[in-house]
Scaffold this motif. Structure first.
Motif, short mmCIF file in Angstrom:
data_model
loop_
_atom_site.label_atom_id
_atom_site.label_comp_id
_atom_site.label_asym_id
_atom_site.label_seq_id
_atom_site.Cartn_x
_atom_site.Cartn_y
_atom_site.Cartn_z
N PRO A 1 2.38 29.84 23.82
CA PRO A 1 3.01 29.63 22.51
C PRO A 1 2.76 28.22 21.99
O PRO A 1 2.72 27.28 22.79
N GLY B 1 3.89 26.89 15.07
CA GLY B 1 3.21 27.63 14.00
C GLY B 1 3.80 27.27 12.64
O GLY B 1 3.86 26.11 12.25
N GLU C 1 4.98 30.01 18.02
CA GLU C 1 4.24 31.27 17.84
C GLU C 1 3.17 31.42 18.90
O GLU C 1 2.63 30.43 19.41
#
Ligand code: PRP
Length: 181
Positions: free
Chosen positions: A9, A12, A179
């Motif tokens: 991750p 984002g 994200e």
């Protein structure tokens, strides 16, 4: 080995910009300054996450105030709250008879703040209020009163402006969603 393995991750979408943070923190500081006019509160920052918010909030609060920090941890290295709160480092000074403002980065399940309020109330402050930058209200598992709220956010994992994932990304100047890359 790189800490950024494929598929890990990453920060984002930007949820709260630097300008939005500056404006909202400025407004919070003005409100708190009005409420604590002619008093000398102690702002208690909750480490680690709140250190950036604390630094900006006190500069936006034009009254006499003092600062201290308390270190708590409820998350492990992942993205889910364990529900178990640990005192990592205590305040450096007593707070009995003082006006205390807890400065926290986020209230999620509410367990950390509930624990902290209980712990500080037991030390007999004159008053105890809470200022939180982000309120993830839909995640709440325990009822806890918050006096000043910066933003209400949806149930997404946030990084930046003090918020981390595995210790990374606290230094981003904005708040972003974590994200999958
Ligand atoms: C985070 C955050 C709050 C707490 C909120 O701390 O800073 O203290 O979790 O979660 P809760 O409402 O579900 O209890 P974390 O343990 O990640 O430590 P950190 O501030 O050092 O990142």
């Amino acid at each position: 080995m790189s800490r950024h393995a494929d598929g890990a991750p990453r920060p984002g979408r930007v949820l709260i910009t630097q300008d939005e943070l500056r404006a909202r923190v400025g407004a919070l500081g003005q409100t708190i300054a009005r409420d604590y006019e002619k008093r000398s509160p102690i702002f208690v920052g909750v480490l680690q996450g709140a250190f950036l918010f604390m630094a900006d909030l006190i500069r936006a609060t034009p009254i006499d105030l003092t600062t201290d920090f308390i270190g708590l941890s409820s998350y492990g290295s992942g993205t889910a709250s364990s529900g178990v709160v640990r005192l990592v480092s205590d305040l450096s000074l007593p707070i009995d008879g003082r006006d205390v403002v807890i400065v926290e980065d986020i209230v999620d399940t509410g367990h950390t703040l509930a624990y902290l309020k209980r712990s500080l109330e037991a030390r007999r402050p004159k008053s105890l209020k809470v200022c939180v930058l982000l309120d993830k209200i839909e995640r709440r598992e325990t009822e806890v009163d918050v006096d000043y709220i910066g933003f209400t956010v949806p149930n997404v994992y946030v990084v930046g402006y003090g918020f981390d994932y595995g210790g990374l990304y606290r230094n981003l100047p904005h708040v972003a969603a974590l994200e999958r890359s």
